[in-house]
Scaffold this motif. Structure first.
Motif, PDB file in Angstrom:
ATOM      1  N   LEU A  33       5.229 -18.120   1.928  1.00  0.00           N
ATOM      2  CA  LEU A  33       4.648 -19.456   1.762  1.00  0.00           C
ATOM      3  C   LEU A  33       5.105 -20.003   0.406  1.00  0.00           C
ATOM      4  CD1 LEU A  33       1.157 -18.609   3.303  1.00  0.00           C
ATOM      5  CD2 LEU A  33       3.100 -19.708   4.414  1.00  0.00           C
ATOM      6  N   ASN A  66      -0.485 -17.810  -2.493  1.00  0.00           N
ATOM      7  CA  ASN A  66      -0.636 -18.245  -1.105  1.00  0.00           C
ATOM      8  C   ASN A  66      -0.299 -17.137  -0.114  1.00  0.00           C
ATOM      9  OD1 ASN A  66      -1.692 -20.844  -1.053  1.00  0.00           O
ATOM     10  ND2 ASN A  66       0.263 -21.761  -1.621  1.00  0.00           N
ATOM     11  N   PHE A  80      -3.134 -16.252   2.579  1.00  0.00           N
ATOM     12  CA  PHE A  80      -2.983 -16.692   3.973  1.00  0.00           C
ATOM     13  C   PHE A  80      -2.227 -15.714   4.868  1.00  0.00           C
ATOM     14  CE2 PHE A  80      -3.532 -20.642   1.517  1.00  0.00           C
ATOM     15  CZ  PHE A  80      -4.740 -21.039   2.090  1.00  0.00           C
ATOM     16  N   GLY A 103      -4.751 -14.913  -5.988  1.00  0.00           N
ATOM     17  CA  GLY A 103      -4.571 -14.705  -4.545  1.00  0.00           C
ATOM     18  C   GLY A 103      -5.467 -13.592  -4.048  1.00  0.00           C
TER      19      GLY A 103
END
Ligand code: ZN
Length: 383
Positions: free
Chosen positions: A137, A142, A146, A180
């Motif tokens: 990403l 990220n 994710f 993160g």
């Protein structure tokens, strides 16, 4: 169906004595003595006289194959699930190395999912050896937030093939894994390949001294490459850090001897891990003929060095086994692996009294029986 492992001498890694372990689907649901289940179908395994430990965790494997350092044909083929099972590895962390140009993070992710589907547990670090960082990403943070499989980020320092990252560049990556990590409840680590340059982990020691709370996010590996580097690593462990001893690759002394030396210097086995660096490319030059050959770095040495710690180093099994079970789980902050506990994943290694691996269970499924791997990946039928 329920499964019941009976009469094994259980090391959780603590020595629990002779216990029965009840498994439902992929989880350990009960540990006790003479467990009895009535009215339900149970398949039983009697491991009387055998040792049962948590499944092994290998936190540094080039699961998609290391990059070649002698042209395209020297790229290493990807790992097969049965090769990991044969070593007792039920949890693996995959990553890229210098190969971030020809091997993709998306392929690494797919390989993690494939290993998961075939029955073992796989995670990955995002990015690769160098800077600027590579991600799936838009950022390292990220990727952690994710992408389910991403638990950290890879970087190389003190290596003449590295990007020579500065302290501030390393701090910015630590910041990314930290943000993160806490956003996705993974914690997040920066897994740092350390090369042979004299600087070693000086920059990581500096960061740990200045910002003590960051040390839990820094995971240096290959720390027995030179004696000077190993001495720095002991200082890092004394500051509260985890150090990773590679059982493959360049070593100034044998891995189990380095662990014994660290213990002598007051470092606990809870602060040390073994990892294989398996499937990296190893170049060999025959000293007599000069012939150059290539082979994938082996995967089995984490366990063989653990056995040597017991047999040659005299370390109790409940201590030695931590290097490949509870300690990597602690380093990676994986909270359902590395221990035999109720509610944890049903990953086990079973061995005889001479410490030969005989059975492996991964997430409740018997994968090795009588020293034979019985579950293989989809394209391994010819093996
Ligand atoms: Zn590596």
């Amino acid at each position: 169906m329920l499964k019941l492992i009976r009469n094994g001498l259980v090391y959780s890694p603590d020595k629990l004595g002779k216990k029965d372990i009840l498994i439902a689907e992929e989880k350990i649901v009960k540990i006790g003595e003479n467990l009895s289940i009535s009215g339900l179908e149970v398949s039983e395994f009697d491991f009387d006289g055998k040792i049962v430990t948590p499944g092994f965790i290998d936190q540094h494997v080039h699961i998609t194959g290391g990059g070649g350092q002698a042209g395209y044909s020297s790229m290493v083929p990807e790992v097969q699930m049965s090769e990991l099972i044969a070593c007792g590895t039920t949890t693996v962390v995959g990553m890229l190395g210098t190969d971030g140009f020809v091997k993709e993070l998306t392929t690494l992710y797919a390989k993690c999912k494939a290993l998961d589907m075939d029955g073992i547990t796989a995670y990955m670090h995002t990015s690769y050896y160098g800077l600027p960082e590579k991600t799936i990403l838009s950022s390292v943070a990220n990727d952690l937030i994710f992408i389910d499989k991403v638990i950290g980020c890879k970087l190389a320092i003190s290596d003449d093939r590295s990007s020579f990252p500065s302290e501030i560049e390393i701090l910015r990556l630590i910041n990314q894994v930290r943000l993160g990590g806490f956003t996705s409840n993974k914690t997040g680590i920066l897994h740092v390949h350390v090369g042979a340059l004299e600087s070693g982990i000086e920059v990581l020691l500096e960061i740990a001294r200045k910002y003590p709370t960051l040390i839990q996010h820094i995971s240096p590996t290959h720390v027995i490459r030179t004696k000077a580097l190993f001495e720095q690593a002991i200082r890092f462990a004394k500051l509260g850090g985890m150090i990773d001893v590679s059982t493959g690759g360049t070593q100034y002394d044998e891995p189990y001897k380095c662990v014994l030396e660290a213990i002598n210097q007051g470092i606990s086995v809870d602060s040390m891990t073994f990892s294989s660096d398996g499937r990296g490319g190893v170049k060999r030059t025959d000293p007599k003929t000069g012939e150059v050959t290539y082979r994938p770095a082996p995967l089995h040495r984490n366990f063989s060095e653990t056995v040597r710690l017991v047999k040659e180093g005299g370390l109790p099994l409940e201590e030695a086994i931590r290097l490949i079970t509870s300690s990597p789980a602690k380093n990676l902050k994986i909270n359902n692996k590395g221990f035999i506990r109720e509610g944890f994943d049903a990953d086990f290694c079973v061995m005889d009294q001479d410490l030969n691996l005989t059975e492996v269970f991964s997430r409740g499924t018997l994968m090795m029986e009588g020293q034979q791997v019985i579950r293989k990946g989809k394209y391994e039928t010819s093996m």
